[in-house]
Design a protein around this motif. Structure first.
Motif, PDB file in Angstrom:
ATOM      1  N   PRO A 154      14.680  -0.851  43.108  1.00 32.70           N
ATOM      2  CA  PRO A 154      13.487  -1.626  43.258  1.00 32.70           C
ATOM      3  C   PRO A 154      13.367  -2.784  42.890  1.00 32.70           C
ATOM      4  CG  PRO A 154      12.953   0.877  43.033  1.00 32.70           C
ATOM      5  CD  PRO A 154      14.490   0.449  42.637  1.00 32.70           C
ATOM      6  N   ASN A 178       6.775  -7.974  54.568  1.00 33.83           N
ATOM      7  CA  ASN A 178       6.188  -6.315  53.966  1.00 33.83           C
ATOM      8  C   ASN A 178       5.167  -6.485  52.948  1.00 33.83           C
ATOM      9  OD1 ASN A 178       7.398  -7.163  51.657  1.00 33.83           O
ATOM     10  ND2 ASN A 178       8.865  -5.502  51.421  1.00 33.83           N
ATOM     11  N   LYS A 181       5.541  -6.110  48.958  1.00 33.67           N
ATOM     12  CA  LYS A 181       6.128  -4.598  48.546  1.00 33.67           C
ATOM     13  C   LYS A 181       7.383  -4.848  47.874  1.00 33.67           C
ATOM     14  CE  LYS A 181       3.317  -2.089  51.939  1.00 33.67           C
ATOM     15  NZ  LYS A 181       3.582  -1.012  53.165  1.00 33.67           N
ATOM     16  N   GLN A 182       7.683  -3.809  46.949  1.00 36.28           N
ATOM     17  CA  GLN A 182       9.109  -3.888  46.388  1.00 36.28           C
ATOM     18  C   GLN A 182      10.062  -3.223  47.611  1.00 36.28           C
ATOM     19  OE1 GLN A 182      10.006  -3.780  42.559  1.00 36.28           O
ATOM     20  NE2 GLN A 182       8.627  -5.326  42.971  1.00 36.28           N
ATOM     21  N   ILE A 183      11.403  -4.015  47.300  1.00 43.32           N
ATOM     22  CA  ILE A 183      12.317  -3.724  48.249  1.00 43.32           C
ATOM     23  C   ILE A 183      13.241  -2.739  47.657  1.00 43.32           C
ATOM     24  CG2 ILE A 183      14.360  -4.850  49.333  1.00 43.32           C
ATOM     25  CD1 ILE A 183      12.683  -7.368  49.434  1.00 43.32           C
ATOM     26  N   GLU A 184      13.842  -1.588  48.421  1.00 43.46           N
ATOM     27  CA  GLU A 184      14.487  -0.696  47.859  1.00 43.46           C
ATOM     28  C   GLU A 184      15.551  -0.111  48.941  1.00 43.46           C
ATOM     29  OE1 GLU A 184      14.226   3.439  45.396  1.00 43.46           O
ATOM     30  OE2 GLU A 184      12.367   2.444  46.540  1.00 43.46           O
ATOM     31  N   ARG A 185      15.094  -0.322  50.210  1.00 38.67           N
ATOM     32  CA  ARG A 185      15.953   0.350  51.271  1.00 38.67           C
ATOM     33  C   ARG A 185      16.044  -0.926  52.322  1.00 38.67           C
ATOM     34  NH1 ARG A 185      17.074   5.134  53.935  1.00 38.67           N
ATOM     35  NH2 ARG A 185      16.881   5.049  56.675  1.00 38.67           N
ATOM     36  N   CYS A 205      13.387   0.380  56.783  1.00 38.04           N
ATOM     37  CA  CYS A 205      13.916  -0.314  55.759  1.00 38.04           C
ATOM     38  C   CYS A 205      12.629  -1.451  55.363  1.00 38.04           C
ATOM     39  CB  CYS A 205      14.945  -1.294  56.315  1.00 38.04           C
ATOM     40  SG  CYS A 205      16.566  -0.319  56.829  1.00 38.04           S
ATOM     41  N   ASP A 206      12.765  -1.695  54.043  1.00 38.35           N
ATOM     42  CA  ASP A 206      11.709  -2.783  53.718  1.00 38.35           C
ATOM     43  C   ASP A 206      12.235  -4.229  53.783  1.00 38.35           C
ATOM     44  OD1 ASP A 206      10.589  -0.480  51.872  1.00 38.35           O
ATOM     45  OD2 ASP A 206      12.302  -0.720  50.766  1.00 38.35           O
ATOM     46  N   ILE A 226       8.500  -6.076  57.784  1.00 40.89           N
ATOM     47  CA  ILE A 226       9.570  -5.903  57.033  1.00 40.89           C
ATOM     48  C   ILE A 226      10.172  -7.487  56.900  1.00 40.89           C
ATOM     49  CG2 ILE A 226      10.918  -6.277  59.323  1.00 40.89           C
ATOM     50  CD1 ILE A 226      13.342  -4.487  58.316  1.00 40.89           C
ATOM     51  N   ASP A 227      10.713  -7.431  55.670  1.00 36.35           N
ATOM     52  CA  ASP A 227      11.329  -8.908  55.017  1.00 36.35           C
ATOM     53  C   ASP A 227      12.562  -9.177  55.735  1.00 36.35           C
ATOM     54  OD1 ASP A 227      10.278  -9.737  51.699  1.00 36.35           O
ATOM     55  OD2 ASP A 227       9.137  -9.188  53.486  1.00 36.35           O
TER      56      ASP A 227
END
Length: 265
Positions: A154, A178, A181-185, A205-206, A226-227
């Protein structure tokens, strides 16, 4: 006394261009893809394969570099004879192919098979470069997925931008969607796959990483939350052809040289 000793010379290793193509066809499962251009041997230069140059696109600058390197074979991700292009071999197209034929250089191209391969594919190599692990397909029903889903530690968008910049040598264009928010997926599909962003959002997906961006992509990213990271079509598709060249060099013991023709797009 006359010396009748005969000097021995080691001949360079060679294979036929047909054997090279057959190996790559099988390794990349080329026949499994319905593509926009023919995969495999596109121009037969008529010489055995002894020295290979690889590159992203079979532009004239790459051909000139291959001639200077005394290569007899060029292998690329973006080759020739795309669907919808004019059939006559004239103008720029004629100039490129004429140079290949005049210098006896064969040209081999792999498009979607080189995007999708789980080991040497463009998506796989980009994920490796960004310390991500591919866990599945963007379109789960595909047997040979062209787009993938990956997971990572993340992290913030700023941290991912820094990783991309370091890995590719250029900063991506980032569209924030997003709400920090933290990006993990992360969805990944290199090149001109910006319209897969909607599927990436559907798959939870993030963020989505591709090469190009269109005007509409900005609005899609913001409205779907989504970013989006547009990292460059060329930049995201250098890894696959380099990795395939390394496999060929190991398999056949032939010299393979990657030549990067800079392209900011």
């Amino acid at each position: 006394m006359t010396d009748h000793t005969t000097a021995t010379h080691t001949l360079p290793k060679t294979i036929s261009v047909q054997d090279l193509t057959t190996f790559c066809d099988d390794y990349l499962s080329a026949s499994a893809f319905k593509d926009y251009a023919p995969n495999g041997l596109q121009v037969d230069g008529g010489r055995p394969v002894q020295r290979i140059v690889t590159g992203v696109t079979a532009c004239e600058a790459l051909i000139d570099a291959a001639i200077a390197a005394d290569a007899d074979t060029i292998m690329v991700h973006h080759g020739y004879f795309w669907k919808g292009e004019p059939a006559p071999i004239t103008g720029m197209k004629g100039q490129r192919i004429r140079k290949l034929m005049q210098h006896g250089i064969s040209m081999i191209g792999y498009h979607l098979p080189l995007d999708a391969h789980p080991v040497v594919g463009n998506n796989a190599k980009l994920a490796d470069a960004l310390n991500m692990t591919i866990t599945g397909a963007l379109y789960p029903n595909e047997s040979h997925p062209v787009g993938n889903i990956a997971t990572c530690t993340p992290q913030s968008a700023d941290n991912l931008i820094a990783q991309i910049t370091q890995a590719l040598g250029r900063a991506p264009l980032h569209i924030s969607g997003n709400n920090n928010k933290q990006i993990e997926r992360v969805g990944i599909c290199t090149g001109g796959a910006q319209d897969m962003i909607e599927q990436a959002a559907t798959m939870g997906c993030d963020a989505f990483i591709s090469g190009e961006i269109s005007e509409r992509t900005t609005h899609i990213a913001r409205e779907l939350g989504i970013d989006y990271f547009a990292c460059g079509h060329h930049a995201t598709e250098r890894g696959g052809i380099q990795a395939l060249g390394e496999v060929i060099a190991e398999q056949f013991g032939l010299p393979v040289m990657f030549i990067d023709i800079d392209n900011p797009a």
